[in-house]
Design a protein around this motif. Structure first.
Motif, PDB file in Angstrom:
ATOM      1  N   ALA A 120     -27.866  -5.113  27.068  1.00  0.00           N
ATOM      2  CA  ALA A 120     -27.141  -3.843  27.035  1.00  0.00           C
ATOM      3  C   ALA A 120     -25.704  -4.093  26.581  1.00  0.00           C
ATOM      4  O   ALA A 120     -25.151  -3.355  25.753  1.00  0.00           O
ATOM      5  CB  ALA A 120     -27.165  -3.192  28.411  1.00  0.00           C
ATOM      6  N   MET A 121     -25.118  -5.170  27.086  1.00  0.00           N
ATOM      7  CA  MET A 121     -23.746  -5.500  26.695  1.00  0.00           C
ATOM      8  C   MET A 121     -23.688  -5.903  25.226  1.00  0.00           C
ATOM      9  O   MET A 121     -22.716  -5.605  24.532  1.00  0.00           O
ATOM     10  CB  MET A 121     -23.201  -6.637  27.563  1.00  0.00           C
ATOM     11  CG  MET A 121     -22.936  -6.211  28.986  1.00  0.00           C
ATOM     12  SD  MET A 121     -22.166  -7.533  29.928  1.00  0.00           S
ATOM     13  CE  MET A 121     -20.482  -7.440  29.343  1.00  0.00           C
ATOM     14  N   TYR A 122     -24.740  -6.598  24.800  1.00  0.00           N
ATOM     15  CA  TYR A 122     -24.789  -7.012  23.398  1.00  0.00           C
ATOM     16  C   TYR A 122     -24.732  -5.770  22.491  1.00  0.00           C
ATOM     17  O   TYR A 122     -23.985  -5.728  21.507  1.00  0.00           O
ATOM     18  CB  TYR A 122     -26.065  -7.816  23.154  1.00  0.00           C
ATOM     19  CG  TYR A 122     -26.210  -8.330  21.749  1.00  0.00           C
ATOM     20  CD1 TYR A 122     -25.623  -9.532  21.372  1.00  0.00           C
ATOM     21  CD2 TYR A 122     -26.951  -7.626  20.806  1.00  0.00           C
ATOM     22  CE1 TYR A 122     -25.757 -10.012  20.084  1.00  0.00           C
ATOM     23  CE2 TYR A 122     -27.096  -8.100  19.509  1.00  0.00           C
ATOM     24  CZ  TYR A 122     -26.506  -9.290  19.152  1.00  0.00           C
ATOM     25  OH  TYR A 122     -26.639  -9.761  17.876  1.00  0.00           O
ATOM     26  N   GLY A 123     -25.510  -4.746  22.839  1.00  0.00           N
ATOM     27  CA  GLY A 123     -25.493  -3.501  22.056  1.00  0.00           C
ATOM     28  C   GLY A 123     -24.127  -2.835  22.082  1.00  0.00           C
ATOM     29  O   GLY A 123     -23.628  -2.368  21.059  1.00  0.00           O
ATOM     30  N   ALA A 124     -23.515  -2.819  23.263  1.00  0.00           N
ATOM     31  CA  ALA A 124     -22.185  -2.207  23.387  1.00  0.00           C
ATOM     32  C   ALA A 124     -21.158  -2.974  22.556  1.00  0.00           C
ATOM     33  O   ALA A 124     -20.273  -2.381  21.937  1.00  0.00           O
ATOM     34  CB  ALA A 124     -21.766  -2.170  24.852  1.00  0.00           C
ATOM     35  N   ILE A 148     -31.901  -1.037  18.555  1.00  0.00           N
ATOM     36  CA  ILE A 148     -33.248  -1.597  18.494  1.00  0.00           C
ATOM     37  C   ILE A 148     -33.256  -3.099  18.760  1.00  0.00           C
ATOM     38  O   ILE A 148     -34.080  -3.607  19.513  1.00  0.00           O
ATOM     39  CB  ILE A 148     -33.884  -1.268  17.116  1.00  0.00           C
ATOM     40  CG1 ILE A 148     -34.027   0.260  17.008  1.00  0.00           C
ATOM     41  CG2 ILE A 148     -35.243  -1.950  16.963  1.00  0.00           C
ATOM     42  CD1 ILE A 148     -34.472   0.743  15.668  1.00  0.00           C
ATOM     43  N   PHE A 149     -32.315  -3.822  18.162  1.00  0.00           N
ATOM     44  CA  PHE A 149     -32.253  -5.267  18.315  1.00  0.00           C
ATOM     45  C   PHE A 149     -32.109  -5.693  19.784  1.00  0.00           C
ATOM     46  O   PHE A 149     -32.886  -6.524  20.261  1.00  0.00           O
ATOM     47  CB  PHE A 149     -31.106  -5.818  17.457  1.00  0.00           C
ATOM     48  CG  PHE A 149     -31.068  -7.299  17.345  1.00  0.00           C
ATOM     49  CD1 PHE A 149     -32.080  -8.006  16.714  1.00  0.00           C
ATOM     50  CD2 PHE A 149     -29.993  -8.020  17.880  1.00  0.00           C
ATOM     51  CE1 PHE A 149     -32.037  -9.391  16.610  1.00  0.00           C
ATOM     52  CE2 PHE A 149     -29.939  -9.396  17.786  1.00  0.00           C
ATOM     53  CZ  PHE A 149     -30.963 -10.079  17.151  1.00  0.00           C
ATOM     54  N   PRO A 150     -31.181  -5.118  20.571  1.00  0.00           N
ATOM     55  CA  PRO A 150     -31.073  -5.504  21.983  1.00  0.00           C
ATOM     56  C   PRO A 150     -32.355  -5.201  22.773  1.00  0.00           C
ATOM     57  O   PRO A 150     -32.780  -6.013  23.600  1.00  0.00           O
ATOM     58  CB  PRO A 150     -29.908  -4.668  22.510  1.00  0.00           C
ATOM     59  CG  PRO A 150     -29.133  -4.287  21.298  1.00  0.00           C
ATOM     60  CD  PRO A 150     -30.111  -4.198  20.174  1.00  0.00           C
ATOM     61  N   ILE A 151     -32.970  -4.046  22.478  1.00  0.00           N
ATOM     62  CA  ILE A 151     -34.201  -3.701  23.203  1.00  0.00           C
ATOM     63  C   ILE A 151     -35.303  -4.708  22.863  1.00  0.00           C
ATOM     64  O   ILE A 151     -36.017  -5.201  23.744  1.00  0.00           O
ATOM     65  CB  ILE A 151     -34.656  -2.265  22.867  1.00  0.00           C
ATOM     66  CG1 ILE A 151     -33.642  -1.254  23.438  1.00  0.00           C
ATOM     67  CG2 ILE A 151     -36.042  -1.986  23.423  1.00  0.00           C
ATOM     68  CD1 ILE A 151     -33.964   0.186  23.092  1.00  0.00           C
TER      69      ILE A 151
END
Lengths: 311, 271
Positions: free
Chosen positions: B85-89, B46-49
């Protein structure tokens, strides 16, 4: 599947020789020998800090001994665990709080090559009704039963239990020991640590008494119980005649230390009557024999003397 | 020979499970645990989005390069989308190590020592679960990007997504495991989360490094986020791979893997 190998069946479940383990300067386990035959139910009895848990950790390969060797069904502890031959319910074993009871068992079962059905161990441990409950909201007793169910999954040849009924209610205790006894009939070897003599007495074939890192007595339940039964009569009696006192009915043993005597007896009234009426004894005390006093007696005398007391 | 034992007698002839105990049931439960954990979902999905929506979406029509968006050039929104997206990964990957730290403190690792499971296989299963959740984070952020009007070629979608996921997953799984073995308990999770936010800021995940002051740009080039994110975004800008990016990425990965191996060995000796 159900192949039967006589050689394995005859093998001792546990063969430990000269096991020793120190933590810092403390000798937690001080050179013990322990041999357990397949199918025996052995109580590992001793006060807290006797070295029971350290010994169990070595039998399970969780700690490596400083000296000595240990084999479980003829294999190293780690190999025995990999084969699902030994499992344990430990005091310190953790659980994942965010999954359910059933998921915990599914997960554990997935790690072994052969297991009993999850539904069966749920039922055996008496936790079928709470199978879908998160582990984190289970009571201490329920978590302990879950650990027991996990230990049953691999249908181990040797089951090691460290203070297994801690936190269980009376009903939990009863169904727990019923399950254990049913298993022993199928040839499962059980080693359980406890500091309750009653538990050891009721459920074990053999009691191994441990104190201060050493095995101080090892024998059938009856033999160990005799050590603990009866009372001790203490009295001050200068020039006591131990032979005369030992001849009294019910007297097992007479110790003299200076003017003070200690009489181990099953008939304390007779001893007291004799001392008061026939001798000049004074300061008479009568104390119930208990596990603590047996431990004290056994650890204060030499190892060979305690073995002599049992034979 | 003795007589045959009863049919349900405890048998002592046993097999050892293959692959050190690796199996899909454990992997499934590990994934389920992550999906049930609200905090994990908030920080990895949720945070990255949300950040993309706040920072990226307003710049859907802002070109990133000299090529206008109308002629197929990427937007700043696309840059932010790949970064988020990378942050979430990364977040998902580092939690693998944090989970190892927590489970060790709670005694679960010790419980697992009573099963045939190889301790290394245990970590591998957690790694895979962490990477799968990371992939989910990448796909969710990309979906948000596509819905908000980011238009990329198929090669750009797949190139940025795959490289971003794999590079962030590899480097930050290693970082998380290293911290997880070195720092006991819950602290590991806090430390790594904080480290990522900091590294993401300095390393140019929230805004292009080229817009930073010079001295910040020099610092950014040395952070572990920089190399992998520059490589992952290369398909957007059409830049050729810079050797410095590769050196940065490989160097940090090697450092974290070495640290993890050292900490893991130290840890398994203690049980």
């Amino acid at each position: 599947m159900d192949t039967f190998t006589p050689s394995r069946e005859d093998a001792v479940a546990v063969a430990a020789t000269g096991l020793a383990k120190s933590f810092g300067g403390v000798r937690a386990v001080d050179g013990i020998d322990l041999h357990i035959r397949q199918g025996e139910i052995v109580a590992f009895l001793g006060p807290n800090g006797a070295g029971k848990t350290s010994t169990i950790d070595m039998l399970l390969g969780l700690t490596s001994p400083d000296a000595g060797t240990v084999q479980v069904f003829g294999e190293s502890p780690r190999a025995a665990i990999s084969h699902g031959l030994v499992s344990a319910v430990l005091q310190t074993g953790g659980l994942l709080k965010d999954i359910t009871v059933r998921e915990t068992l599914d997960l554990t079962a997935s790690l072994f090559a052969d297991t009993r059905p999850v539904a069966e161990v749920l039922q055996r441990a008496g936790i079928t009704e709470i199978a879908d409950r998160r582990v984190g909201v289970c009571s201490g007793g329920q978590q302990q039963r879950l650990r027991f169910a996990m230990a049953l999954l691999s249908d181990p040849g040797l089951l090691i239990l460290d203070e297994p009924t801690t936190g269980m209610d009376v009903e939990g205790r009863r169904s727990f020991w019923n399950a254990i006894r049913a298993d022993a009939a199928r040839g499962r070897t059980v080693l359980f640590a406890t500091h309750y003599l009653e538990e050891a007495d009721e459920y074990a074939d053999r009691i191994v008494l441990m104190a201060r890192g050493r095995i101080v007595a090892d024998g059938t339940t009856t033999k160990i119980k005799n050590l603990v039964s009866g009372r001790i009569v203490h009295a001050t009696l200068p020039g006591a005649d131990p032979v005369a006192i030992a001849a009294l009915p019910g007297v097992d043993d007479v110790e003299a230390k200076g003017d003070r005597i200690a009489v181990h007896t099953r008939d304390s009234d007779a001893v007291a009557r004799f001392l008061l009426t026939q001798t000049a004894a004074h300061d008479i005390e009568i104390a119930a024999q208990n596990l603590e006093s047996v431990f004290l007696a056994l650890t204060s005398t030499s190892a060979s003397a305690s073995e002599g007391a049992l034979s | 020979m003795t007589t045959a034992p009863p049919a349900d007698r405890v048998t002592l002839d046993r097999r050892v499970p293959p692959f050190g105990g690796f199996n899909l049931t454990y992997l499934r439960i590990e994934l389920l645990r992550k999906l049930r954990n609200r905090r994990t979902l908030i920080f990895t999905i949720i945070f990255p989005i949300a950040l993309y929506v706040i920072i990226g979406v307003p710049q859907v029509d802002t070109p990133l390069t000299a090529t206008p968006i109308a002629q197929g050039g990427p937007s700043v929104a696309a840059y932010i989308m790949v970064s988020m997206a990378m942050y979430g990964a990364m977040m998902s990957a580092t939690q693998t190590g944090a989970a190892v730290g927590v489970e060790r403190a709670q005694g679960w690792s010790r419980q697992l020592r009573l099963t045939p499971l190889n301790p290394l296989v245990n970590v591998i299963i957690k790694m895979i679960a962490g990477l799968l959740l990371g992939l989910f984070a990448v796909l969710a952020t990309f979906a948000a990007g596509a819905l908000s009007g980011v238009q990329l070629s198929a090669v750009q979608w797949i190139g940025t997504g795959l490289s971003g996921w794999i590079l962030a997953g590899a480097v930050f799984t290693a970082l998380g495991l290293m911290v997880g073995y070195l720092v006991p308990g819950e602290n590991a999770a806090q430390i790594t989360s904080l480290a990522i936010v900091l590294l993401a800021f300095i390393g140019g995940l929230f805004y292009p490094v080229s817009t930073m002051p010079d001295f910040m740009q020099s610092i950014a080039a040395f952070t572990p986020v920089y190399g992998i994110s520059q490589i992952a975004r290369a398909p957007l800008t059409g830049d050729t791979l810079d050797l410095l990016w590769v050196v940065n990425a490989v160097g940090w990965l090697a450092l974290f893997v070495a640290g993890t191996v050292w900490a893991f060995r130290r840890d398994t000796q203690r049980v």
